[in-house]
Enzyme design. Structure first.
Site, PDB file in Angstrom:
ATOM      1  N   SER A 150     -10.635  -3.225  -5.067  1.00  0.00           N
ATOM      2  CA  SER A 150      -9.137  -3.758  -4.478  1.00  0.00           C
ATOM      3  C   SER A 150      -8.657  -3.202  -3.547  1.00  0.00           C
ATOM      4  O   SER A 150      -9.709  -2.718  -2.323  1.00  0.00           O
ATOM      5  CB  SER A 150      -8.651  -1.749  -5.416  1.00  0.00           C
ATOM      6  OG  SER A 150      -6.814  -2.070  -5.107  1.00  0.00           O
ATOM      7  N   TYR A 155      -7.299   6.605  -7.485  1.00  0.00           N
ATOM      8  CA  TYR A 155      -7.557   4.644  -7.483  1.00  0.00           C
ATOM      9  C   TYR A 155      -7.520   4.662  -6.199  1.00  0.00           C
ATOM     10  O   TYR A 155      -9.324   3.796  -5.712  1.00  0.00           O
ATOM     11  CB  TYR A 155      -6.198   4.301  -7.676  1.00  0.00           C
ATOM     12  CG  TYR A 155      -6.532   2.589  -8.018  1.00  0.00           C
ATOM     13  CD1 TYR A 155      -6.979   2.625  -9.634  1.00  0.00           C
ATOM     14  CD2 TYR A 155      -6.516   1.574  -7.451  1.00  0.00           C
ATOM     15  CE1 TYR A 155      -7.169   1.086  -9.868  1.00  0.00           C
ATOM     16  CE2 TYR A 155      -6.048   0.440  -7.963  1.00  0.00           C
ATOM     17  CZ  TYR A 155      -7.702   0.087  -9.039  1.00  0.00           C
ATOM     18  OH  TYR A 155      -7.339  -1.009  -8.686  1.00  0.00           O
TER      19      TYR A 155
END
Length: 263
Positions: A147, A160
């Protein structure tokens, strides 16, 4: 076509690929894209992905199979089954991931543990199971879908972002160790992508426009290309890095975020 791809032959014809998190979103798009290029894709998720396409015009296919990346025995059993029943693995794509948003100082222990179990330890489990087979044959590719949050701080996404950063660095370190065996390891780092995970963050119909515009209050830039990615945009990058066209690329992190991180 490149001289190392025979004329008229799909890039992944005769190759076997394992894709995690393939029930939806980016994982499903990666499985479909690899199959379209002739691969036999084993598409895995905690529940076996359904609606697998039949044999493509290039001879590729998708086999759905249940596998829990947080469970070492589940991963080892699946990899052993592939090698025994289908043939030698050529490609591993780590897509499985979860998002538990919340302020960093208020995250619960279970949310933190669950996030790392899937996003980081899951990558460790699959790579550890697959790498020995690839190195023994002196070829293969591993691509981890990370990400852009792994490289830029994001409010409310500490677990995350940290888990994706850890998975990215693990993949690069693995790439360094396996390079001498001819195995390549790379990372694709998406930005905002139209997936169920992204849509779960949207509260109304104006949310996509706000994502594109950015939010100064949370120190988040917008998307210079003025669009939210589609899963196939990420899948195309994954397929390239897994292909022979990227045969001299390893330990790299390719951001596919429309310029959102200004890199």
């Amino acid at each position: 076509m490149p001289d190392h791809i025979p004329d008229g032959r799909a890039e992944f014809a005769g190759r076997i690929a394992l894709v995690t998190g393939a029930a939806q979103g980016i994982g499903a798009a990666v499985a479909t894209a690899l199959a379209a290029e002739g691969a036999h894709v084993v598409a895995t998720d905690r529940a076996a992905p359904g609606d697998a396409p039949g044999v493509t015009e290039n001879g590729g296919t998708v086999t759905g199979r249940a596998m829990d990346v947080t469970d070492r025995s589940s991963v080892d059993t699946t990899v052993d089954w592939i090698e025994r029943e289908l043939g030698p693995l050529d490609v591993l794509v780590n897509v499985a991931g979860i998002l538990r948003p919340g302020p960093a100082a208020e995250l619960g222990d279970q949310d933190w543990a669950d996030t790392f179990a899937v996003n980081t330890t899951g990558v460790f489990h699959t790579c550890r199971a697959v790498a020995p087979h690839l190195t023994a044959r002196g070829a293969g590719a591993i691509v981890t879908v990370g990400s852009n949050a792994a490289g830029v701080p994001r409010s409310g996404m500490a677990a995350y972002a940290a888990s994706k950063a850890a998975a990215a660095m693990f993949t690069k370190c693995l790439g360094l160790e396996l390079a001498g065996s001819g195995v390549r390891c790379n990372v694709v780092a998406p930005g905002s992508t139209d997936t169920p995970m992204q849509r779960a963050l949207w509260t109304d119909d104006t949310a996509p426009a706000r994502v594109i515009a950015g939010d100064l209050d949370t120190y988040r830039t917008g998307i210079p290309l003025r669009r939210i990615a589609e899963p196939r945009d990420i899948a195309d990058a994954v397929v390239f890095l897994a292909s022979d066209r990227a045969r001299h690329i390893t330990m790299q992190e390719l951001y596919v975020d429309g310029g959102a991180t200004l890199r």
